[in-house]
Each structure stands twice: as structure tokens, then as C-alpha cells.
Design an enzyme around this catalytic site. Sequence first.
Site, PDB file in Angstrom:
ATOM      1  CD  GLN A  30       4.018  -7.475  -2.263  1.00 45.22           C
ATOM      2  OE1 GLN A  30       5.187  -7.850  -2.225  1.00 45.22           O
ATOM      3  NE2 GLN A  30       3.556  -6.768  -3.267  1.00 45.22           N
ATOM      4  NE  ARG A  87      13.681 -12.422  -3.669  1.00 43.75           N
ATOM      5  CZ  ARG A  87      13.237 -11.169  -3.686  1.00 43.75           C
ATOM      6  NH1 ARG A  87      12.495 -10.712  -4.680  1.00 43.75           N
ATOM      7  NH2 ARG A  87      13.551 -10.343  -2.718  1.00 43.75           N
ATOM      8  CG  HIS A 131       9.418  -8.437   0.388  1.00 46.07           C
ATOM      9  ND1 HIS A 131       9.896  -8.958  -0.792  1.00 46.07           N
ATOM     10  CD2 HIS A 131       8.660  -7.379   0.033  1.00 46.07           C
ATOM     11  CE1 HIS A 131       9.423  -8.252  -1.819  1.00 46.07           C
ATOM     12  NE2 HIS A 131       8.662  -7.280  -1.334  1.00 46.07           N
ATOM     13  CG  ASN A 175      12.716  -7.211  -1.666  1.00 47.41           C
ATOM     14  OD1 ASN A 175      13.248  -7.640  -2.677  1.00 47.41           O
ATOM     15  ND2 ASN A 175      11.699  -6.356  -1.712  1.00 47.41           N
ATOM     16  CD  GLU A 176      12.226  -3.806  -4.379  1.00 44.99           C
ATOM     17  OE1 GLU A 176      11.396  -3.024  -3.902  1.00 44.99           O
ATOM     18  OE2 GLU A 176      12.084  -4.370  -5.465  1.00 44.99           O
ATOM     19  CG  ASN A 302      14.331  -6.910  -6.616  1.00 42.64           C
ATOM     20  OD1 ASN A 302      14.879  -7.974  -6.853  1.00 42.64           O
ATOM     21  ND2 ASN A 302      13.651  -6.695  -5.504  1.00 42.64           N
ATOM     22  CE1 TYR A 304       8.671  -4.976 -10.941  1.00 47.61           C
ATOM     23  CE2 TYR A 304      10.432  -4.452  -9.400  1.00 47.61           C
ATOM     24  CZ  TYR A 304       9.373  -5.252  -9.781  1.00 47.61           C
ATOM     25  OH  TYR A 304       9.021  -6.343  -9.030  1.00 47.61           O
ATOM     26  CD  GLU A 377      10.681  -7.838  -6.265  1.00 47.88           C
ATOM     27  OE1 GLU A 377      10.106  -6.833  -6.750  1.00 47.88           O
ATOM     28  OE2 GLU A 377      10.784  -8.041  -5.048  1.00 47.88           O
ATOM     29  CD1 TRP A 432       4.415  -3.254  -2.351  1.00 47.88           C
ATOM     30  CD2 TRP A 432       3.988  -3.693  -0.184  1.00 47.88           C
ATOM     31  NE1 TRP A 432       5.133  -4.384  -1.977  1.00 47.88           N
ATOM     32  CE2 TRP A 432       4.877  -4.671  -0.665  1.00 47.88           C
ATOM     33  CE3 TRP A 432       3.573  -3.770   1.148  1.00 47.88           C
ATOM     34  CZ2 TRP A 432       5.367  -5.711   0.123  1.00 47.88           C
ATOM     35  CZ3 TRP A 432       4.059  -4.811   1.947  1.00 47.88           C
ATOM     36  CH2 TRP A 432       4.945  -5.763   1.424  1.00 47.88           C
TER      37      TRP A 432
HETATM   38  O1  IFM Z   1       5.256  -5.487  -5.297  1.00 49.44           O
HETATM   39  C1  IFM Z   1       6.538  -4.944  -5.252  1.00 49.44           C
HETATM   40  C2  IFM Z   1       7.477  -5.828  -4.445  1.00 49.44           C
HETATM   41  O2  IFM Z   1       6.990  -6.057  -3.170  1.00 49.44           O
HETATM   42  C3  IFM Z   1       8.824  -5.169  -4.327  1.00 49.44           C
HETATM   43  N1  IFM Z   1       9.340  -4.766  -5.608  1.00 49.44           N
HETATM   44  C4  IFM Z   1       8.457  -4.066  -6.501  1.00 49.44           C
HETATM   45  C5  IFM Z   1       7.135  -4.776  -6.626  1.00 49.44           C
HETATM   46  C6  IFM Z   1       6.196  -3.992  -7.565  1.00 49.44           C
HETATM   47  O3  IFM Z   1       5.969  -2.720  -7.061  1.00 49.44           O
END
Ligand code: IFM
Length: 474
Positions: A30, A87, A131, A175-176, A302, A304, A377, A432
Site C-alpha cells: 500500500q 507497524r 499483509h 494480517n487479517e 483490527n 472498523y 488497526e 486495494w
Molecule cells: O487498508 C486496509 C488494510 O490493508 C487492512 N485492514 C483494513 C484497511 C482498510 O480497509
Amino acid sequence: MTSLKDDTSAAPAAPFPTAFRWGAATAAYQIEGAAGEDGRGPSIWDTFCRTPGKVLRGDTGDVAVDHYHRFPEDVALMADLGLTAYRFSISWPRVQPAGAGAFNTEGLDFYRRLVDALLEAGIEPWPTLYHWDLPQPLEDKGGWPERETAHRFAEYADHVHAALGDRVARWMTVNEPWCAAFLGYASGDHAPGRVDPAGSLLAAHHLMLGHGLAVEAMRARRPDNRFGAAVNLYAVSPATGDPADADAARRIDGLQNRLFLDPLLLGRYPEDVLADTSRYGFTPPDADLAVISQPLDQLGVNYYSRHTVAGTPGEAAQTASSPFATNSPWPGSEHVRFVPAGRPVTGMGWEIDEGGLHEVLTRLHREYPSVPLYITENGAGYDEVPDDDGTVQDAGRIAYLDAHLRACHDAISEGVPLHGYFTWSLLDNFEWAWGYSKRFGLVHVDYATQRRVPKESARWYAGVIRRGGLPERG
Ligand code: IFM
């Protein structure tokens, strides 16, 4: 530029523990750019971005925010913010271009320089080893649905650890894994863009197996280092009291949260999720669970938003992870609908619900063995532009961060072992499938010039760090 630390600090109304880590997070694909430099190999995201109709406007991470060349400036920004931890992720194809075999010294050297710059600035490095940027040659051999990929990941992790374990104490493996498995292999909204629900379940399993194998190898070298994984967790609610909606909530909680938390922390798969996914023949070997459930030194959360779900017909919400979403990322529960609950949304269309973060944290504390928790996150994406005077007003992001940090504060006061918070993200970056159309950064990046300008949220966060907590409620 006036320093972000110029703020004259008053004692915080909501203080955090003295040793609390104040961080920000990013990921290699990213931000780094330099996609074709110094021996980096192709990743699945390089390929996906070049597949028409997968990423908005055909954006790519080829240049991103040029962090590969500008990292000294970015570390200076972190220091100005007062971050105590950072991170970032390590790009597997930069370090091992084919995903197997030869390692690329120039790629590793970049991370050595970055880590040294962070340590020099007094900022603790928190690398994540995966990631989402799988080397393309491994995808060509079957990708994460293949068991061998877990072994290749552990070998790569071990090599990076051998190189950096003397100066990096905290490691995150994957990650995720929900996104890597289900957006990557079930809905196809993320790279590699496959629509293969059975394969996506195997991918989820092998991501966790790779995590376990990697931790085993790294811990054997340095038992004093600290190891963990970062999972994206949601609070999940049924839309109504209808039993079909309760069943939908159980299913989505199962696939989103328990499918990862139970193997990692309890050493077993949730029986109901295995039943829900049985049509795909998902029968993970029991013996792998002992590897997956290595003791964790830290769990990255993480967070959101909340999912509100229905198992009954009706209106669906736009919660997509891609502007082009068509297939379901919920294998075995494809019928579930995500419905609007009426809360305000961020620029991503994601409902803002800090209560959900409190719910996730207290649930972890209540239902799982105690493990030190870190928010790895949390943040809000908008598409803000600078004012005529060059400042970037992002009151929405400040309100989001303030509310979620208050939820963290409350959870800590109730005994939850939460030890740090990394906001997503330090810089605006490649979001993404949304390309550069959504901005999550504390620092605005002009993609034409790569000029960095701290937003108002950066000043606000620097004040929180400086005071060691939150101001009076505004
Ligand atoms: O940008 C992403 C990140 O790469 C992974 N977690 C969520 C973020 C926001 O969509």
C-alpha cells in the site's frame, strides 16, 4: 512546518497506562512502490491490479506513496507525531522473489535500514510478515489453498527473523487472514481474484498453519521475542428478533471471528462453522491445531465496524470491500444479507460503531484465554481534499478516533489487557480494490508530487500521545 508536538498539554481526562504503545500502521504494497526495483519479484497484487475491472481506475501499487525511497521523511513524521511504535509489513516478494529458493539481500537491506531508522528515532518496530502480497510464483502453484504455501511462508518468516531478530522484538505473522482467504479466494474481490469457496476455506486453514509454523521456527531461535497475529474482528448483530436473523448472526460471527480465534486461542475449530461449511468438504486435519495454537504473546485486533445481518429477505447494505463486488465472501452462508442499521458511515460506507469495539474487546477477555491485546488497526477512510490554505480538515476522522479510543479506555478500566493502539493509517495509501480513491491517513499525500501534509487528525493524535490520553469529551 510547526511541530506536531507544539501543542501545550493539559493532563488527560481519560489517561492511558504509561507503557501503552501509541502507534500507526501501514502495509508494504500500500505504501512502498518501487515495485520493479532492487530485485523485487511480482506479487499477486501486481497481477490483480493489471486485470481489467478489478481495481478502481486501474490504479496499482507500482509507485504508491514511494515510501521505499522516502522512508527517512516518513520516520521523521512518525517522530514528530510522537509515535512510540510503528507497524509495517514486510514484502515477501521483495525478500524472496519467487516465494521459494533464493533470498534477495537488497530487499532485506531495505528493512534493515527502515528498522535502524526507527530505532534511532526511539520508535519500536512492529513488522507483519504477511499483509496480502503473496509472490505470484506461489499463486501459480496453487496459492494459499495449497498446504505447501504454509511451509514456504514459515521458511520466509524464519529467514527474515534470522536477519532482523536481533533488533526487532515484536513480530506479527499474518494480517487479517479472513480477507486473504475469503476476499482473495471466495468472492474474488481481492488478489488473486479466485471464486473458489472450497479453496478459500483451505486458504484460511493454511494461513493459520503458516502462522503456527512460523512462530515455532522464530520462537526456537529467540524465545525472548514476542509473536502474534492480527485478525479483523467485528461485533455482529441480528437485524431483528427473527430466528433466521439470529442464525445469520451466528454464522457470520462464526466465519468472521470464531473461525480464526478458536483455532488460534483454543486449539479447535468451531463445530457449527464446520457444519455450516460442510458442503465444501472442509475437514482440516486435527493434528494441525496443535501447531496453529502456539502460545501467543500478543493478539492484534483490527476493528472498523459492526455487521448487522439478516437471514430473511429485504434491503441489503453496501458494505463491499470492492466497488466491483459480486460474489459472496461467506462460504456456506452466502444467503446472509448485510443490512443498514442506520448509524452514520465513513467514506467507505462502513457504519461507525465504537460500541462494537468495546464489545469485541470485552468478549475476548471473557471468552478466550487471557492474551495481551493490541489494536493493530482502527481508523476511518474518507476522500478529503486540502483546503485552499493547504490544511486538511478531517473532523470526521478525529471524531472516529476519539470515540474508539474512549472505547479502549473503558475496556482497560474494566480489566481488559489492552496494551497499545495502532491507527490505520500513517499515510494515505493504496486502498486495494478502491485504488487511491479512499484516504485513511493521518498524513495527506498528494499523489502527483508525493508531498506529505499532516491532517488535523495528526495534530490531534500527537496531542493525545503527548498527554498520554484523551481530552475532555468535546
Ligand atoms: O487498508 C486496509 C488494510 O490493508 C487492512 N485492514 C483494513 C484497511 C482498510 O480497509
